[in-house]
Design an enzyme around this catalytic site. Structure first.
Site, short mmCIF file in Angstrom:
data_model
loop_
_atom_site.label_atom_id
_atom_site.label_comp_id
_atom_site.label_asym_id
_atom_site.label_seq_id
_atom_site.Cartn_x
_atom_site.Cartn_y
_atom_site.Cartn_z
N ILE A 31 0.82 -1.22 0.00
CA ILE A 31 0.00 0.00 0.00
C ILE A 31 0.84 1.26 0.00
CG2 ILE A 31 -2.00 -1.07 1.10
CD1 ILE A 31 -1.05 0.09 3.77
N GLY A 32 2.16 1.12 0.01
CA GLY A 32 2.99 2.32 -0.04
C GLY A 32 4.42 2.02 0.33
N GLY A 82 10.78 5.79 3.64
CA GLY A 82 12.17 6.07 3.32
C GLY A 82 13.04 4.84 3.27
N TYR A 83 12.64 3.77 3.98
CA TYR A 83 13.50 2.59 3.99
C TYR A 83 12.71 1.30 4.06
CZ TYR A 83 12.68 3.14 9.01
OH TYR A 83 12.10 3.30 10.24
N LYS A 98 5.72 -3.46 7.77
CA LYS A 98 6.75 -2.67 7.12
C LYS A 98 7.94 -3.59 6.87
CE LYS A 98 7.92 1.58 8.37
NZ LYS A 98 8.59 2.66 9.13
N ASP A 116 11.87 13.50 13.36
CA ASP A 116 11.25 13.56 12.02
C ASP A 116 9.74 13.71 12.15
OD1 ASP A 116 10.99 13.63 9.31
OD2 ASP A 116 11.30 11.49 8.98
#
Length: 1010
Positions: free
Chosen positions: A706-707, A710-711, A728, A828
């Site tokens: 779904i996406g 950055g890593y 993830k 961040d």
């Protein structure tokens, strides 16, 4: 334990006894003390005043004495006092008749503690104003002793408990203000005995029950405010007896039943606000008797029937709001009699028929909202008479005909919404006269012809939507003049020609949608100069040529769709720079060559289908069939080993059931079953295996992706027990990169430690060298960044949800900075890393760059700048030191972005220049949401922007802590000292500076850490 109970009981008895005693007889003043010593002991005045022995206490600021030298008046209206309210010995001030401790500035006093019972000894008191403080506890019943009281104001504090029925004894009261507290229970009927009452304000509390009919006995009352409570039941018909009423506020309760016709007796009413209740039935025709009304708001109820023509009798009306009901029938032409109207809100009802031409009589109108009805016919040309209009909303109706040329007369317009109708004909070139327009929405109509080049005159435009029409011709190059544009929607038309390179001038553009047209030629490389672009859709056109490598400059890109064209050549390697991509589609072109490894795995396989000459990275035309076989065999051997080892390691690290502590070799952190049994909520009793994850995702098939971040890639999947989770997974090539590996493990380390309701939950992890993934709770609504840039989701994210969202983020950061065993700095914080669940609640995510903070260490430095461009604190330009103030700055930017609906850009920096003085708060708010008319919402928005500006100060030492920010939300019920639309950012910024300087100088703050 028994001794504690006895002590507590004794204390309670002493308190009750003192209360009863003080309510009967005044405590005599000790002979060795005077009113001067009472003032001195209070500590309310600074030493610069009290230390001057030559200055009589009667000359102190805010103090007055009678002829005998006794203090008879204390008034802090122009003087900020602080301290403990109970420090004052009121028994030494028997002559006091006037006591006002309210500071009449854009601020509040800092008196704390409960209201002392000694105040009940001031038998001569006629005026008691304790508003705008931090008083707690209950309103003491002994206040009934103050029988001379005419004004009682304890508003904007934290007074709790019930309203004491003893207030009914104070027959001389003319003003009773209890609003802005946390009072609960019902309004006592005894309030109806206060026959001299002129003002009664109980708004913004937690009061329940029905409105007592005894309020109808208040024949002299002029203002009644019961808004922002939880009242139920009907509006009592007896309210019609209070014929002196000029203002009646019952908004935002749970009142039901119909509007009583007796309300038509209140012929002196100037304000009648009943919005956001559960009122049913029709609007009574007798409302036409209220000819003095200047504002009538019935919006947000369940009212039906038609708008009575008698509404045309209200010729003094300035604002009329009937939207959000179930009103039917047509708009009565009598509405044209209301020539003083500046705001007319009839949106989101079931109105039919045409817009009456008489609406052209309302030449004072600045806002006209008729959207979301079933209006038909043409837009009357008389609408061109409304030259004061700033916002015109007619979207979501069935309006036909063409856009009248007279629309070009509305040169004050900033927002024009005509989308979702059946308008035909061409866009009139006269629309180019509307040079103040910031929002132009004409989408989803039947408009044809060309886009007029005069549209290039609208240099103030930030959003332009012409999609879903039948527009032809070319995109005019004049579109490049719209340098303030942030969103451009031209998709779903029949536009031809090439994409003008002048689009590269639109450097503020974030969304560009040109899909489903007939565009030809190549993609202009100048699009790569639109640095802020995050969504680009050129799909379903006839574009040819190569994908320009300049697209790799668009590092904020999250959505890129070039599918269904005739693009040729290879996919440029620069596309791999787009590390924030959530969606990539290059399908059905004529692309050839290898898919770059840095974009092959984060996206679904469907992104590349329909390109027959594309192949996975590593397969070249020089390879023979045999060498390809050998190549894949070589790959399969280590992959098989990885698969087997990950089963073992995954079972060991992630799914263990043993009660003993284990230590992960790679993370060097120890967890026990209590804090490490991540999968117990899945009811697998520790049996869930690596295979369950593999099977659920079909070995991480791209169709579940779904996406990408950055890593790592993010997958959505449903486990065998029905639970939906997010996974993830680190890309296999990046798993070998030490920096990515470190970030991935860093995220696990911190998410194991933190436990907060507004921080995303980590359910499990597998950290083998070549098989790394994390298991999170699934967030249905994606990131805040995406929600704010999607008009549908942004509208769902209303003011209340946004206020709660900002508060949740603040609490999460406060927890990380101040309540963890060792402080954590996120580094961040951005709208991309704030995720939203199905209820639009916020969760802080992505801890890959987070660092533990040791205030006693000198090692809080980093070799690299971490964070997202636009959210990084400016001090990183000259230092790489890590502290929590960098998160504070980022929070300030996110808070402003949430209120504005877009990144604040240069607004913060411009406040330090003269140009920032004219920026009004209400003009920067997200225009897709209705103007915040509710007092509670307006106050909260002011507070959030106030804090956001303080957090985003260029000087890190001037920023508050997140603990201070989190605690500041307790003050959000305080009323505004001036109307919302008169507050500027410069004023809020100035007050921030004053507050922070004062805090630094005096070592205390209204936002204390205690």
């Amino acid at each position: 334990m028994m001794s504690i109970i006895r002590s507590t009981s004794l204390a309670v008895l002493i308190t009750i006894a003192f209360s009863c005693y003080s309510s009967i007889v005044a405590v005599p003043a000790p002979s060795n003390e005077s009113d001067a010593s009472a003032l001195l002991r209070s500590g309310w005045w600074p030493s610069s005043v009290t230390g001057n022995t030559t200055l009589s206490h009667c000359m102190w600021s805010g103090v007055s004495c009678d002829a005998s030298g006794s203090v008879n008046r204390i008034d802090s209206a122009e003087y900020l006092i602080q301290g403990n309210f109970s420090n004052m010995n009121f028994s030494l001030l028997p002559s006091l008749t006037y006591l006002s401790l309210s500071y009449l500035q854009l601020s509040f006093n800092e008196l704390a503690s409960k209201i002392p019972l000694q105040i009940c000894t001031l038998s001569r008191l006629t005026h008691l104003d304790l508003s705008w403080n931090f008083l707690t506890g209950m309103l003491p019943p002994c206040i009934q002793n103050l029988t001379s009281l005419q004004v009682l104001d304890v508003s904007s504090n934290y007074i709790s408990g019930f309203i004491p029925p003893e207030l009914g004894i104070l027959k001389r009261l003319t003003h009773l203000h209890l609003e802005g507290n946390v009072l609960s229970g019902a309004v006592p009927p005894t309030v109806g005995r206060l026959h001299n009452l002129r003002l009664l304000t109980f708004g913004s509390n937690e009061l329940v029950g029905s409105i007592p009919p005894e309020l109808g006995n208040l024949a002299k009352v002029k203002v009644v405010d019961l808004s922002d409570n939880n009242f139920t039941g009907p509006i009592p018909s007896s309210i019609g007896n209070s014929t002196s009423l000029t203002e009646l506020y019952l908004s935002r309760n749970k009142l039901g039943g119909s509007i009583p016709p007796e309300i038509g007796n209140l012929i002196k009413l100037t304000y009648l606000l009943l919005e956001e209740n559960k009122l049913v039935g029709s609007i009574p025709p007798k409302i036409g008797n209220l000819t003095s009304l200047t504002e009538l708001s019935l919006r947000g109820n369940k009212l039906g029937g038609s708008i009575p023509p008698e509404i045309g009798n209200l010729t003094s009306l300035v604002e009329l709001s009937l939207g959000g009901n179930q009103l039917s029938g047509s708009i009565p032409p009598e509405i044209g009699n209301l020539i003083k109207l500046t705001h007319l809100f009839l949106q989101e009802d079931k109105l039919v028929g045409s817009i009456p031409p008489e609406i052209g009589n309302l030449t004072s109108l600045t806002r006209l909202f008729l959207g979301g009805n079933q209006l038909s016919g043409s837009i009357p040309p008389e609408i061109g008479n409304l030259t004061s209009l700033t916002r015109l909303y007619l979207e979501g109706n069935q309006l036909g005909g063409s856009i009248p040329l007279e629309i070009g007369n509305l040169t004050s317009l900033t927002s024009l919404y005509l989308g979702g109708n059946q308008l035909g004909g061409s866009i009139p070139p006269e629309i180019g006269n509307l040079i103040k327009l910031t929002n132009l929405f004409l989408q989803e109509n039947k408009l044809d012809g060309s886009i007029p080049p005069e549209i290039g005159n609208l240099t103030s435009l930030t959003k332009l939507s012409l999609g879903g029409n039948i527009l032809g011709g070319s995109i005019p190059p004049e579109i490049g003049n719209l340098t303030s544009l942030t969103r451009l929607y031209l998709g779903g038309n029949q536009l031809g020609g090439s994409i003008p390179p002048e689009i590269g001038n639109l450097i503020k553009l974030t969304c560009l949608f040109l899909q489903e047209n007939k565009l030809v030629g190549s993609i202009p490389p100048k699009i790569g100069e639109v640095w802020n672009l995050n969504s680009l859709d050129l799909s379903s056109n006839n574009l040819v040529g190569r994908i320009p490598p300049e697209l790799g400059n668009l590092v904020h890109m999250i959505h890129l769709d070039l599918s269904c064209n005739s693009l040729t050549g290879p996919i440029p390697w620069a596309i791999g720079n787009l590390t924030h991509l959530n969606s990539l589609n290059l399908s059905y072109n004529h692309l050839k060559g290898p898919i770059p490894y840095n974009i092959a795995y984060p996206v679904p396989y469907t992104a590349f289908i329909g390109n027959k000459d594309l192949y996975q990275f590593g397969k070249t035309e020089a390879h023979s069939r045999s060498s390809s076989v050998i190549h894949y065999v070589r790959l399969l051997i280590p992959l098989a080993a990885i698969f087997i080892s990950c089963i073992v390691v995954g079972s060991y690290f992630l799914f263990r059931h043993a009660k003993t502590s284990v230590q992960t070799k790679s993370l060097q952190l120890e967890t026990t079953e209590n804090n490490g049994n991540f999968l117990s909520i899945w009811n697998y009793d520790g049996r869930i295996a690596y295979e369950d994850i593999i099977n659920a995702t079909e070995d991480f098939n791209f169709k579940y992706c779904i996406g990408t971040g950055g890593y790592g890639s993010v997958y959505r999947t449903q486990l065998p027990n029905g639970k939906v989770v997010a996974l993830k997974k680190l890309h296999r090539f990046e798993a070998e990169d030490p920096s990515f590996d470190k970030s991935f493990r860093n995220e696990v380390r911190h998410l194991i430690e933190v436990k907060h309701r507004s921080i995303i939950k980590l359910y499990g992890f597998c950290l083998h060298k070549r098989c790394m993934f994390l298991v999170y709770e699934y967030m249905e609504n994606g990131s805040l960044f995406y929600a704010l840039r999607n008009d549908v989701e942004a509208m769902e994210l209303d003011w209340s949800k946004r206020l709660d969202l900002v508060q949740d983020i603040a609490q999460a950061l406060s927890y990380m900075h101040h309540d963890c065993a060792q402080p954590i700095v996120h580094r961040d914080i951005s709208s991309n890393n704030i995720l939203l669940n199905s209820k639009m609640q916020a969760f802080v995510s992505d801890f890959g760059t987070a660092r533990l903070l040791d205030h006693e260490s000198s090692s809080n430095f980093t070799a690299n700048i971490a964070g997202t461009y636009g959210y990084i604190a400016p001090e990183f330009a000259y230092t790489l030191g890590i502290n929590e103030k960098c998160d504070v700055y980022s929070f300030g930017v996110v808070a402003l972005e949430t209120m504005m609906g877009e990144h604040p850009g240069d607004i913060v920096s411009t406040l330090s220049t003269s140009s920032g003085e004219d920026i009004m708060l209400h003009k920067i708010l997200d225009p897709r949401l209705p103007f915040p008319r509710e007092n509670s919402i307006a106050r909260s928005i002011v507070l959030i922007v106030f804090l956001a500006l303080a957090c985003s100060s260029a000087n890190p030492k001037s920023r508050p802590t997140m603990k201070q920010v989190s605690e500041a939300f307790l003050a959000q019920k305080l009323p505004l000292a001036k109307p919302f639309h008169e507050i500027s950012l410069a004023q809020l910024r100035h007050n921030n500076i004053s507050w922070l300087e004062s805090e630094s100088r005096e070592g205390s703050s209204r936002l204390s850490d205690e």
